[in-house]
Design a protein around this motif. Sequence first.
Motif, PDB file in Angstrom:
ATOM      1  N   CYS A  10       0.839  -1.195   0.000  1.00 16.48           N
ATOM      2  CA  CYS A  10       0.000   0.000   0.000  1.00 16.48           C
ATOM      3  C   CYS A  10       0.875   1.247   0.000  1.00 16.48           C
ATOM      4  O   CYS A  10       1.780   1.393   0.813  1.00 16.48           O
ATOM      5  N   ASP A  11       0.569   2.151  -0.917  1.00 21.93           N
ATOM      6  CA  ASP A  11       1.327   3.392  -0.984  1.00 21.93           C
ATOM      7  C   ASP A  11       0.483   4.610  -0.611  1.00 21.93           C
ATOM      8  O   ASP A  11       0.867   5.743  -0.847  1.00 21.93           O
ATOM      9  N   ASN A  12      -0.673   4.364  -0.013  1.00 29.12           N
ATOM     10  CA  ASN A  12      -1.562   5.447   0.415  1.00 29.12           C
ATOM     11  C   ASN A  12      -1.207   5.843   1.845  1.00 29.12           C
ATOM     12  O   ASN A  12      -1.947   5.585   2.788  1.00 29.12           O
ATOM     13  N   PHE A  13      -0.061   6.487   2.001  1.00 24.11           N
ATOM     14  CA  PHE A  13       0.461   6.823   3.317  1.00 24.11           C
ATOM     15  C   PHE A  13      -0.366   7.883   4.040  1.00 24.11           C
ATOM     16  O   PHE A  13      -0.251   8.030   5.246  1.00 24.11           O
ATOM     17  N   LYS A  14      -1.202   8.611   3.327  1.00 21.60           N
ATOM     18  CA  LYS A  14      -2.049   9.632   3.955  1.00 21.60           C
ATOM     19  C   LYS A  14      -3.281   9.023   4.624  1.00 21.60           C
ATOM     20  O   LYS A  14      -3.922   9.668   5.432  1.00 21.60           O
ATOM     21  N   CYS A  15      -3.609   7.794   4.297  1.00 15.50           N
ATOM     22  CA  CYS A  15      -4.763   7.124   4.894  1.00 15.50           C
ATOM     23  C   CYS A  15      -4.511   6.923   6.388  1.00 15.50           C
ATOM     24  O   CYS A  15      -3.455   6.410   6.782  1.00 15.50           O
TER      25      CYS A  15
END
Length: 73
Positions: A10-15
């Motif tokens: 997962c590269d959605n680090f803002k989640c």
Amino acid sequence: MNKLSQFCSCDNFKCPLHPTNHDKGCAPCIKKNLKLGEIPNCFFQKVENSNVRSGDTFEDFAQLVLGIKNKSN
């Protein structure tokens, strides 16, 4: 606790549910997705053209894996 599994893609680090943003690993993300009838983003990351999907449902994932065009197109 190591916040990222070795297999995490997962590269959605803002989640807020991303494992780097708390100490509970992948469990909160998986729980949310199961409740909504969705597949976690990390699964989509492993499928070609995942950036063109229409949503995160089981059906969206199956269509993407099978190479089926979105019915609404």
